[in-house]
Design a protein around this motif. Sequence first.
Motif: not given
Length: 180
Positions: A11-37
């Motif tokens: 949980l602490g790692t996920l909070v740190i990543l958010l504080l680092m400015g990492r996007a919570p999920w894809c900036d594309c606007g949707w959540v998918d099970l598998w990202g396009t390589g």
Amino acid sequence: MPYWITAALTLGTLVILLLMGRAPWCDCGWVDLWGTGGTSEGSQQVFDWYSPSHLLHGFIFYAALWLVARRVPLGWRLVIATLVECAWEISENTNAVIERYREATISLDYYGDSVLNSASDIVAMFVGFWLARRLPVWASLAVVIGFELLTMWIIRDGLALNVIMLLSPVEAIREWQAAG
């Protein structure tokens, strides 16, 4: 107690990543099970072609800790493995490491992981750690070799190639990866 520490580290790692400015999920606007390589979306979804590498981290951490700390209770070995995996997730998503990937590998569209993808990577490590504990050694080796060969075949990358190219890039490997 160790399992609470493992959960807190995650949980602490996920909070740190958010504080680092990492996007919570894809900036594309949707959540998918598998990202396009091969796209910037690839490491933004729940899983990607590097998820098997994180599964293999679990196998490797379990084996290494069994070799050097087998008298340490399993829960505490999981804490150590989680600490290493979380440290990797944080460092992997720093601007310096992202730029290193982009300059030293063929990952030109890599902009870091989403927090969702990092959470899944940590869970993949947990699964690998658990499988390594449950499977016979020969089966663990088969999984590790199998996933390395699979990712090398499909995306021309994998855990071993990723480490080589990040630490000491080899032009012949870069050319082979780019030809795919």
